[in-house]
Design a protein around this motif. Structure first.
Motif, PDB file in Angstrom:
ATOM      1  N   MET A  93      51.803 -51.425  84.423  1.00 22.70           N
ATOM      2  CA  MET A  93      50.651 -50.946  83.657  1.00 22.70           C
ATOM      3  C   MET A  93      49.361 -51.297  84.380  1.00 22.70           C
ATOM      4  SD  MET A  93      51.700 -52.245  79.871  1.00 22.70           S
ATOM      5  CE  MET A  93      50.055 -51.821  79.336  1.00 22.70           C
ATOM      6  N   CYS A 106      53.339 -51.048  74.571  1.00 18.94           N
ATOM      7  CA  CYS A 106      53.668 -51.969  75.654  1.00 18.94           C
ATOM      8  C   CYS A 106      55.104 -51.886  76.152  1.00 18.94           C
ATOM      9  CB  CYS A 106      53.367 -53.412  75.253  1.00 18.94           C
ATOM     10  SG  CYS A 106      52.225 -54.167  76.388  1.00 18.94           S
ATOM     11  N   MET A 162      51.445 -60.206  82.258  1.00 19.52           N
ATOM     12  CA  MET A 162      50.229 -59.537  81.807  1.00 19.52           C
ATOM     13  C   MET A 162      49.683 -60.298  80.602  1.00 19.52           C
ATOM     14  SD  MET A 162      49.778 -55.478  81.190  1.00 19.52           S
ATOM     15  CE  MET A 162      48.172 -54.763  81.541  1.00 19.52           C
ATOM     16  N   HIS A 179      47.842 -49.009  73.607  1.00 18.54           N
ATOM     17  CA  HIS A 179      47.214 -50.305  73.375  1.00 18.54           C
ATOM     18  C   HIS A 179      45.917 -50.168  72.595  1.00 18.54           C
ATOM     19  CE1 HIS A 179      50.079 -52.494  75.670  1.00 18.54           C
ATOM     20  NE2 HIS A 179      49.879 -51.760  76.722  1.00 18.54           N
ATOM     21  N   HIS A 188      48.669 -58.711  77.122  1.00 17.86           N
ATOM     22  CA  HIS A 188      49.720 -58.106  76.294  1.00 17.86           C
ATOM     23  C   HIS A 188      50.913 -59.031  76.083  1.00 17.86           C
ATOM     24  CE1 HIS A 188      48.026 -54.082  78.005  1.00 17.86           C
ATOM     25  NE2 HIS A 188      47.286 -54.566  77.023  1.00 17.86           N
ATOM     26  N   HIS A 211      53.406 -59.847  78.144  1.00 18.75           N
ATOM     27  CA  HIS A 211      54.696 -59.393  78.646  1.00 18.75           C
ATOM     28  C   HIS A 211      54.740 -59.486  80.164  1.00 18.75           C
ATOM     29  CE1 HIS A 211      53.234 -55.616  80.308  1.00 18.75           C
ATOM     30  NE2 HIS A 211      52.543 -55.420  79.193  1.00 18.75           N
TER      31      HIS A 211
HETATM   32 CU   LIG Z   1      50.874 -54.319  78.861  1.00 18.98          CU
END
Ligand SMILES: [Cu+2]
Length: 163
Positions: free
Chosen positions: A135, A23, A105, A35, A108, A110
């Motif tokens: 991403m 990430c 996001m 991931h 994740h 972040h």
């Molecule tokens: Cu991500």
């Protein structure tokens, strides 16, 4: 017995260490599988929006209407420029407002690798750039709006395809 265990575990630990830096902002456009099986499509419960130019949403508490247009088109992986045309609940252009655009996001945990700079273009139009969605996956972007004595926010949730 302990020694045997250590020997067996060592390669597994090395493998984990290699996969660990997941990430980090990956803007390379290359293969990106750090991931593992997490495809990044978890929306955190939010509904995904279907993009069209001038996509209109009402802010959470109904104070503002927001029409979003993304350049170069439907939001892409990487840098986007978003133009937000904001009117108040009486249909008047929001002049001199303060707008903050924060991509996130959920899958994740972040945000974006960049901070979007927002410029007041006049006539209720605000340009945010770069809106960097670095991403592929689901991005939930919060837009906080203050003006005309009101504060409110709206979320735009987009599924970003692999480039
Ligand atoms: Cu991500």
């Amino acid at each position: 017995m302990i020694r045997l265990h250590s020997l067996l575990l060592a390669p597994a630990l090395v493998a984990l260490a290699l996969v660990a830096p997941a990430c980090a902002g990956d803007d390379s456009g290359g293969t990106h599988d750090t991931h593992g099986t997490d495809t990044g499509t978890d929306t955190g419960g939010a509904e995904v929006d279907t993009y069209s130019d001038g996509l209109m949403k009402t802010s959470a508490n109904g104070h503002f209407m927001i029409a979003l247009t993304s350049d170069p088109g439907p939001p892409v992986k990487g840098d986007n420029t978003w133009t937000l045309v904001i009117t108040d609940h009486e249909g008047a252009d929001l002049e001199g407002g303060t707008v903050v655009v924060t991509p996130w996001m959920p899958a994740h945990g972040h945000g974006s690798t960049n901070t979007a700079v927002v410029s007041d273009m006049g006539g209720g139009a605000y340009e945010a750039t770069p809106v960097t969605l670095q991403m592929a996956g689901t991005w939930d972007t919060t837009i906080e709006i203050s003006g005309n004595g009101m504060t409110d926010e709206v979320h735009f949730v987009f599924e970003i395809p692999e480039a």
